[in-house]
Design a protein around this motif. Structure first.
Motif, PDB file in Angstrom:
ATOM      1  N   ALA A  90       0.840  -1.333   0.029  1.00 50.14           N
ATOM      2  CA  ALA A  90      -0.035   0.010   0.029  1.00 50.14           C
ATOM      3  C   ALA A  90       1.085   1.265  -0.024  1.00 50.14           C
ATOM      4  CB  ALA A  90      -0.845   0.071   1.193  1.00 50.14           C
ATOM      5  N   GLY A  91       2.026   1.042  -0.210  1.00 51.43           N
ATOM      6  CA  GLY A  91       2.901   2.254  -0.199  1.00 51.43           C
ATOM      7  C   GLY A  91       4.407   2.032  -1.065  1.00 51.43           C
ATOM      8  N   ARG A  92       5.088   3.142  -1.630  1.00 54.40           N
ATOM      9  CA  ARG A  92       6.140   2.830  -2.291  1.00 54.40           C
ATOM     10  C   ARG A  92       7.171   3.835  -1.936  1.00 54.40           C
ATOM     11  NH1 ARG A  92       3.594   4.516  -8.378  1.00 54.40           N
ATOM     12  NH2 ARG A  92       3.899   6.893  -8.021  1.00 54.40           N
ATOM     13  N   PRO A  93       8.383   3.516  -2.313  1.00 59.55           N
ATOM     14  CA  PRO A  93       9.564   4.605  -1.566  1.00 59.55           C
ATOM     15  C   PRO A  93       9.435   5.691  -2.759  1.00 59.55           C
ATOM     16  CG  PRO A  93      10.608   2.432  -2.483  1.00 59.55           C
ATOM     17  CD  PRO A  93       8.950   2.290  -2.384  1.00 59.55           C
ATOM     18  N   CYS A  94      10.244   6.815  -2.288  1.00 60.39           N
ATOM     19  CA  CYS A  94      10.133   7.706  -3.268  1.00 60.39           C
ATOM     20  C   CYS A  94      11.498   7.750  -4.220  1.00 60.39           C
ATOM     21  CB  CYS A  94      10.424   9.264  -2.321  1.00 60.39           C
ATOM     22  SG  CYS A  94      11.731   9.558  -1.522  1.00 60.39           S
ATOM     23  N   PHE A  95      12.290   6.862  -3.751  1.00 60.67           N
ATOM     24  CA  PHE A  95      13.755   6.789  -4.406  1.00 60.67           C
ATOM     25  C   PHE A  95      14.565   8.094  -4.540  1.00 60.67           C
ATOM     26  CE2 PHE A  95      10.911   3.595  -6.314  1.00 60.67           C
ATOM     27  CZ  PHE A  95      11.366   2.544  -6.107  1.00 60.67           C
ATOM     28  N   CYS A 100      16.680   6.538   0.549  1.00 62.36           N
ATOM     29  CA  CYS A 100      16.672   5.517  -0.723  1.00 62.36           C
ATOM     30  C   CYS A 100      17.725   5.560  -1.318  1.00 62.36           C
ATOM     31  CB  CYS A 100      15.358   6.215  -1.238  1.00 62.36           C
ATOM     32  SG  CYS A 100      13.897   6.126  -0.748  1.00 62.36           S
ATOM     33  N   ARG A 101      18.463   6.839  -1.369  1.00 58.50           N
ATOM     34  CA  ARG A 101      19.645   6.859  -2.136  1.00 58.50           C
ATOM     35  C   ARG A 101      20.963   5.930  -1.827  1.00 58.50           C
ATOM     36  NH1 ARG A 101      18.790  12.535  -1.620  1.00 58.50           N
ATOM     37  NH2 ARG A 101      20.718  12.912  -0.249  1.00 58.50           N
ATOM     38  N   ARG A 102      20.638   5.527  -0.067  1.00 61.89           N
ATOM     39  CA  ARG A 102      21.588   4.791   0.456  1.00 61.89           C
ATOM     40  C   ARG A 102      21.028   3.225   0.091  1.00 61.89           C
ATOM     41  NH1 ARG A 102      22.673   8.310   5.326  1.00 61.89           N
ATOM     42  NH2 ARG A 102      20.936   7.289   6.129  1.00 61.89           N
ATOM     43  N   GLY A 103      19.937   2.901  -0.473  1.00 64.29           N
ATOM     44  CA  GLY A 103      19.465   1.885  -0.937  1.00 64.29           C
ATOM     45  C   GLY A 103      18.545   1.017   0.309  1.00 64.29           C
ATOM     46  N   ASP A 104      18.388   2.182   1.557  1.00 64.91           N
ATOM     47  CA  ASP A 104      17.405   1.965   2.518  1.00 64.91           C
ATOM     48  C   ASP A 104      15.971   2.227   2.090  1.00 64.91           C
ATOM     49  OD1 ASP A 104      16.323   0.997   5.045  1.00 64.91           O
ATOM     50  OD2 ASP A 104      17.111   2.586   6.179  1.00 64.91           O
ATOM     51  N   LEU A 105      15.539   1.364   1.373  1.00 63.30           N
ATOM     52  CA  LEU A 105      14.130   1.586   0.783  1.00 63.30           C
ATOM     53  C   LEU A 105      13.028   1.630   1.932  1.00 63.30           C
ATOM     54  CD1 LEU A 105      14.185   0.097  -2.827  1.00 63.30           C
ATOM     55  CD2 LEU A 105      14.811   2.337  -2.028  1.00 63.30           C
ATOM     56  N   THR A 106      13.195   0.565   2.740  1.00 63.12           N
ATOM     57  CA  THR A 106      12.403   0.319   3.712  1.00 63.12           C
ATOM     58  C   THR A 106      11.985   1.507   4.515  1.00 63.12           C
ATOM     59  OG1 THR A 106      12.836  -1.943   3.835  1.00 63.12           O
ATOM     60  CG2 THR A 106      11.767  -1.157   5.815  1.00 63.12           C
ATOM     61  N   ASN A 107      13.196   2.163   4.781  1.00 68.73           N
ATOM     62  CA  ASN A 107      12.919   3.305   5.989  1.00 68.73           C
ATOM     63  C   ASN A 107      12.808   4.630   4.873  1.00 68.73           C
ATOM     64  OD1 ASN A 107      12.936   2.122   8.341  1.00 68.73           O
ATOM     65  ND2 ASN A 107      15.181   1.497   7.867  1.00 68.73           N
ATOM     66  N   CYS A 108      12.272   4.699   3.722  1.00 74.00           N
ATOM     67  CA  CYS A 108      12.114   5.919   2.984  1.00 74.00           C
ATOM     68  C   CYS A 108      11.560   6.946   3.675  1.00 74.00           C
ATOM     69  CB  CYS A 108      11.157   5.524   1.882  1.00 74.00           C
ATOM     70  SG  CYS A 108      10.578   6.964   0.674  1.00 74.00           S
TER      71      CYS A 108
END
Length: 347
Positions: A90-95, A100-108
């Motif tokens: 029900a959600g997606r990372p902003c990237f 996100c830039r560090r690859g930690d998409l879970t904690n966007c």
């Protein structure tokens, strides 16, 4: 496949949800097209309609608790096939944020919410990121799978992650509707004892007892604090969950905490809550934590629990309405008809 589909879309300029014919979306790179089987109607959906939650885009398809079948793969998608039974996140990372830039998409830091920032699933089809999909076990019905993406996973995140409830801790839940009911069930699953439920509706309190609460109380009871003390053997609550999100429930939950206890705020509203004086709050050593959402892996965990019979959410499906009657489903939730846990839309 037809070129258009039916979809229930929120229009920010009018504040209305309108059932319309729109083009079937095309999955982009890393995305899949999902034919929607069911999608839940959540109080957060209502918050967009009543103005509590500000619009993020001019027009958006509502609905964020979906299950369905993959019908098309976008470029670069691997590990999935047409015909797979799935639950979209029900959600997606902003990237683009620091995490996100560090690859930690879970904690966007700027997670985008489905049905608010991008199109949801009150529709015949929805597009989802392949990386956010969860496979549905064959023995889990689509109806139950749909509500894993919020109605069950958000309580899971509140109990296991934010609340960090451990075996033997005393737990209280204010508001045992769609979210609170699952908090009760999951708190029992992790070994909390006793579990106290609080709701102004006697039928809802009775249901909470049937689904795992040890005690249920009317929060309007003038002797509530004393009854909490009696039910917990004088300990009061190690963890309190406010699933109602009202100023009065926040204050009651805070008051019923033990020294050093934790209040987890799950319900959302526009009401202003108070911690009291800084002296009393500091001396009590209590903690207050806000909670939002879940991690994608939580949906898989819950799907396995349901598949293996460890978690029974069969009673959580209170009603199913066709997409053409989505407004009837909204009314049912708004008016608490039948004390629903979750009402589903079937396209």
């Amino acid at each position: 496949m037809a070129e258009t589909m039916r979809a229930a879309r929120f229009h920010a300029d009018t504040g209305k949800n309108v059932l319309e014919d729109v083009p079937i979306p095309e999955p982009g790179p890393g995305e899949v097209l999902v034919e929607v089987a069911f999608c839940g109607i959540c109080h957060s959906d209502l918050s967009l309609l009543n103005g509590t939650f500000p619009p993020q885009v001019p027009v958006v398809v509502q609905g964020h608790e979906a299950s369905g079948t993959i019908t098309k793969l976008g470029a670069g998608v691997t590990g999935w096939q047409v015909g797979d039974r799935v639950v979209p996140s029900a959600g997606r990372p902003c990237f683009v944020c620091r995490n996100c830039r560090r690859g930690d998409l879970t904690n966007c830091l700027n997670v985008q919410l489905m049905a608010f920032a991008y199109d949801g699933a009150w529709a015949e089809y929805t597009v989802a990121q392949a990386g956010g999909l969860t496979r549905i076990p064959d023995n889990v019905p689509f109806e139950q799978a749909a509500i894993l993406a919020d109605a069950v996973s958000t309580p899971f995140g509140a109990v296991v992650r934010t609340g960090q409830v451990t075996v033997g801790e005393t737990v209280g839940v204010w508001g045992v509707g769609g979210v609170g009911t699952h908090i009760v069930q999951l708190a029992r699953l992790v070994g909390a004892i006793p579990i106290l439920a609080f709701d102004i509706n006697p039928a809802v309190c009775e249901r909470a007892l049937e689904l795992g609460a040890d005690h249920a109380f009317d929060p309007r009871d003038a002797d509530l604090t004393a009854k909490v003390a009696e039910a917990t053997g004088g300990r009061m609550l190690d963890v309190a969950f406010d699933a109602a999100g009202l100023a009065v429930t926040f204050s009651q939950a805070l008051e019923c905490l033990a020294v050093g206890g934790r209040l987890i705020q799950v319900g959302l509203s526009d009401q202003v809550a108070s911690l009291g004086t800084t002296t009393s709050f500091g001396l009590s050593q209590k903690q207050v934590k806000g909670h939002l959402g879940y991690q994608n892996v939580d949906i898989e965990t819950l799907a396995n629990l349901v598949s293996r019979g460890r978690l029974d959410i069969s009673r959580s499906i209170s009603a199913i309405v066709p997409l053409e009657e989505v407004h009837r489903g909204i009314e049912m939730l708004e008016n608490h008809e039948g004390d629903p846990i979750r009402i589903l839309v079937r396209p």
